[in-house]
Design a protein around this motif. Structure first.
Motif, short mmCIF file in Angstrom:
data_model
loop_
_atom_site.label_atom_id
_atom_site.label_comp_id
_atom_site.label_asym_id
_atom_site.label_seq_id
_atom_site.Cartn_x
_atom_site.Cartn_y
_atom_site.Cartn_z
N UNK A 1 52.51 41.22 31.88
CA UNK A 1 51.55 41.30 30.78
C UNK A 1 51.40 39.94 30.11
N UNK A 2 52.55 39.32 29.81
CA UNK A 2 52.53 38.03 29.13
C UNK A 2 51.86 36.98 30.01
N UNK A 3 52.20 36.97 31.29
CA UNK A 3 51.70 35.92 32.18
C UNK A 3 50.21 36.06 32.43
N UNK A 4 49.72 37.30 32.50
CA UNK A 4 48.30 37.48 32.79
C UNK A 4 47.48 37.05 31.57
N UNK A 5 47.97 37.34 30.38
CA UNK A 5 47.25 36.91 29.17
C UNK A 5 47.28 35.39 29.06
N UNK A 6 48.41 34.81 29.38
CA UNK A 6 48.51 33.35 29.33
C UNK A 6 47.57 32.68 30.34
N UNK A 7 47.45 33.32 31.51
CA UNK A 7 46.60 32.78 32.55
C UNK A 7 45.15 32.64 32.06
N UNK A 8 44.71 33.63 31.31
CA UNK A 8 43.38 33.56 30.72
C UNK A 8 43.33 32.48 29.64
N UNK A 9 44.38 32.45 28.81
CA UNK A 9 44.40 31.51 27.68
C UNK A 9 44.37 30.07 28.19
N UNK A 10 45.00 29.82 29.36
CA UNK A 10 45.01 28.46 29.91
C UNK A 10 43.68 28.07 30.53
N UNK A 11 42.77 29.06 30.64
CA UNK A 11 41.46 28.74 31.20
C UNK A 11 41.43 28.77 32.72
N UNK A 12 42.52 29.19 33.35
CA UNK A 12 42.55 29.14 34.82
C UNK A 12 41.69 30.21 35.46
N UNK A 13 41.50 31.32 34.76
CA UNK A 13 40.62 32.35 35.31
C UNK A 13 39.17 31.94 35.12
N UNK A 14 38.86 31.37 33.97
CA UNK A 14 37.48 30.95 33.69
C UNK A 14 37.00 29.87 34.67
N UNK A 15 37.96 29.11 35.25
CA UNK A 15 37.57 28.11 36.24
C UNK A 15 36.96 28.76 37.47
N UNK A 16 37.44 29.97 37.79
CA UNK A 16 36.95 30.65 38.99
C UNK A 16 35.90 31.69 38.66
N UNK A 17 35.99 32.29 37.48
CA UNK A 17 34.99 33.26 37.03
C UNK A 17 34.32 32.67 35.80
N UNK A 18 33.20 32.03 36.03
CA UNK A 18 32.57 31.31 34.95
C UNK A 18 32.31 32.22 33.75
N UNK A 19 32.83 31.85 32.61
CA UNK A 19 32.57 32.58 31.38
C UNK A 19 33.46 33.78 31.16
N UNK A 20 34.38 34.08 32.11
CA UNK A 20 35.25 35.23 31.88
C UNK A 20 36.29 34.88 30.81
#
Ligand SMILES: Nc1nc2c(ncn2[C@@H]2O[C@H](COP(=O)(O)OP(=O)(O)OP(=O)(O)O)[C@@H](O)[C@H]2O)c(=O)[nH]1
Ligand SMILES: [Mg+2]
Ligand SMILES: [Zn+2]
Ligand SMILES: [Zn+2]
Length: 343
Positions: A83-102
Motif C-alpha cells: 500500500x505504502x509503495x504503490x502510493x509513493x510510486x504515484x507521488x514520485x511521478x513514475x506512473x504519470x511518466x507512463x500514463x500521461x496525467x494519471x
C-alpha cells in the motif's frame, strides 16, 4: 456504502450540518434541505457525513461512489508495504511518466494523516519497522485509506477504499463482510514462506503457510455469500520478488520492466500470470492454483517487489512492478484501456 461502517444509505439520508445557526445548529438528512437551505433557512456546511457512524465522507467519495479493494494475506506478507509503495510510486511521478496525467490523491484528512503515520513513516523511512504489524487489527477492519485515482487529467476519478487487513484477519469471517461488497481482492503471498522456496534457500519449514489460510478464507466467503463462485476479480501476487530474484531465467517476464504505459498491456499481464502461477504450483502446491481457478473465474497472478530488483539496498529502494495489480483493477473497472494482441 459508508467506507467506515459498511452500512448502505441513500444520498438523501446523508447528514448535513448547519453553518452559522449558533445554538440552534443541528444535523439533518440531505433530503431535509429546503431550496438548498437548512431548517433555519441558511446555507448548510458543505461536508456530508454518514448517518450510521457520523463520520465525514469526502465529497469525491459521495459524488463518484467508491470501489472497494481489500488487501489480504498472511502476517508479514508485505500488505502494508505494498500500500505504502504503490502510493509513493504515484507521488514520485513514475506512473504519470507512463500514463500521461494519471494521478492519485488521498481523500480527506483522516486518510492523509494515517498514510503519513502508519504507512509512509514506518514502512518507507528506510528503517525496518520495529513491529512487523504496523496496524492494529481494530483499524484494519474499519479504516480504509480513501484514494482518488484519476486515469487522465480532468477525467472522472476512480475512488478506491483500500482495506489493508492484518494477517490475523485473513481467516476471520469479518473479512467476508467486506469481501461481499469488494470490487477487487488482492491476495499477497510471501515467497519465503513457501515450502519449495524454503527448500532451495535451505530455510527450514515455516510455521505457517498461506495455503490453509486460503482455504479458510474461501470457506468464510462461501458461508457469507453462498456456495457459488465469486465474480469478484482476485489478484494474487507473489510479493518480495527480490528474495527469489535469482530463480527467474533471463527470458522471464519477471526480468522486464513493467511495460504498461497508456494502456494495460494484456500480453504482458498474461506472461506474468503464467510465469507466477506455474512457480506457485511448483513452490507451493498445484491445488492452490486449482482452488483459485475454481473459486474465482476472474483472477490473475502478479509478482512485485517493494524493494526493487536487488535485495533492499538503501537508500534507493525503488520498487518493481508494484503498481501492476492496481492497473489491472483499473482496467477491469473500465478506467483505463486494455491493449490486446502482441505489440
Ligand atoms: N525483501 C523484501 N521485504 C519486504 C518487501 N515488502 C515488505 N517486506 C518486509 O516484510 C515485512 C512485513 O511487511 P508488512 O508490509 O508489514 O507486512 P504485512 O502483510 O502488512 O503484515 P501484517 O500487517 O503484520 O499482517 C517487513 O519487514 C517488510 O520490510 C519486499 O518487497 N521485499
Ligand atoms: Mg500490515
Ligand atoms: Zn458510516
Ligand atoms: Zn440551521
Amino acid at each position: 456504502m459508508c467506507p467506515y461502517c459498511g452500512r448502505t444509505f441513500g444520498g438523501g439520508e446523508l447528514l448535513l450540518g448547519c453553518a452559522g445557526c449558533g445554538d440552534d445548529a443541528t444535523r439533518f438528512p440531505a433530503a431535509g434541505l429546503r431550496r438548498d437551505r437548512c431548517p433555519h433557512g441558511r446555507l448548510p456546511q458543505a461536508r456530508r457525513s454518514c448517518p450510521g457512524c457520523l463520520r465525514d465522507l469526502p465529497r469525491e467519495y459521495v459524488d463518484n461512489g467508491g470501489r472497494t479493494i481489500v488487501v489480504i494475506g498472511s502476517t508479514s506478507a508485505g500488505k502494508s508495504t505494498w500500500v505504502a509503495a504503490v502510493i509513493r510510486q504515484f507521488a514520485k511521478g513514475e506512473v504519470a511518466e507512463r500514463f500521461s496525467g494519471m494521478s492519485l490523491d488521498l481523500l480527506g484528512e483522516d486518510s492523509r494523516l494515517r498514510y503519513r503515520e502508519e504507512f509512509e513513516r514506518p514502512l518507507l523511512s528506510g528503517t525496518a519497522p520495529v513491529h512487523p504489524t504496523v496496524m492494529p487489527a481494530r483499524d484494519a477492519r474499519t479504516e480504509p485509506l480513501l484514494l482518488s485515482v484519476r486515469p487522465r487529467s480532468r477525467a472522472r476519478p476512480v475512488v478506491i477504499a483500500l482495506y489493508d487487513t492484518t494477517g490475523e484477519d485473513f481467516s476471520a469471517e469479518h473479512i467476508a463482510a467486506h469481501l461481499g461488497v469488494a470490487s477487487g481482492i488482492l491476495l499477497l503471498v510471501d515467497p519465503t514462506r513457501l515450502p519449495g522456496v524454503r527448500r532451495v534457500l535451505a530455510l527450514g519449514q515455516p510455521r505457517t503457510e498461506p495455503g490453509p489460510r486460503f482455504e479458510l478464507f474461501c470457506a468464510a466467503l462461501r458461508e457469507k455469500l453462498g456456495p457459488h463462485r465469486f465474480t469478484t476479480p482476485l489478484a494474487i501476487a507473489l510479493a518480495k520478488l527480490d528474495t527469489v530474484w535469482d530463480m527467474f531465467e533471463d527470458r522471464s517476464p519477471m526480468r522486464l520492466p513493467s511495460p504498461h504505459s497508456g494502456d494495460y498491456v494484456e500480453a504482458d499481464g498474461l506472461d506474468v500470470h503464467y510465469e507466477v502461477s506455474s512457480w506457485l504450483g511448483h513452490w507451493f502446491s498445484p491445488e492452490f492454483v486449482r482452488d483459485v481457478a475454481e473459486s474465482f473465474p476472474v483472477h490473475r497472478y502478479f509478482g512485485f517487489s517493494a524493494h526493487g530488483r536487488a535485495p533492499a539496498v538503501l537508500p534507493d529502494r525503488s520498487s518493481y512492478r508494484i503498481e501492476d495489480p492496481l492497473l489491472w483493477f483499473m482496467a477491469r473497472f473500465g478506467a483505463i484501456k486494455t491493449l490486446r494482441g502482441r505489440q
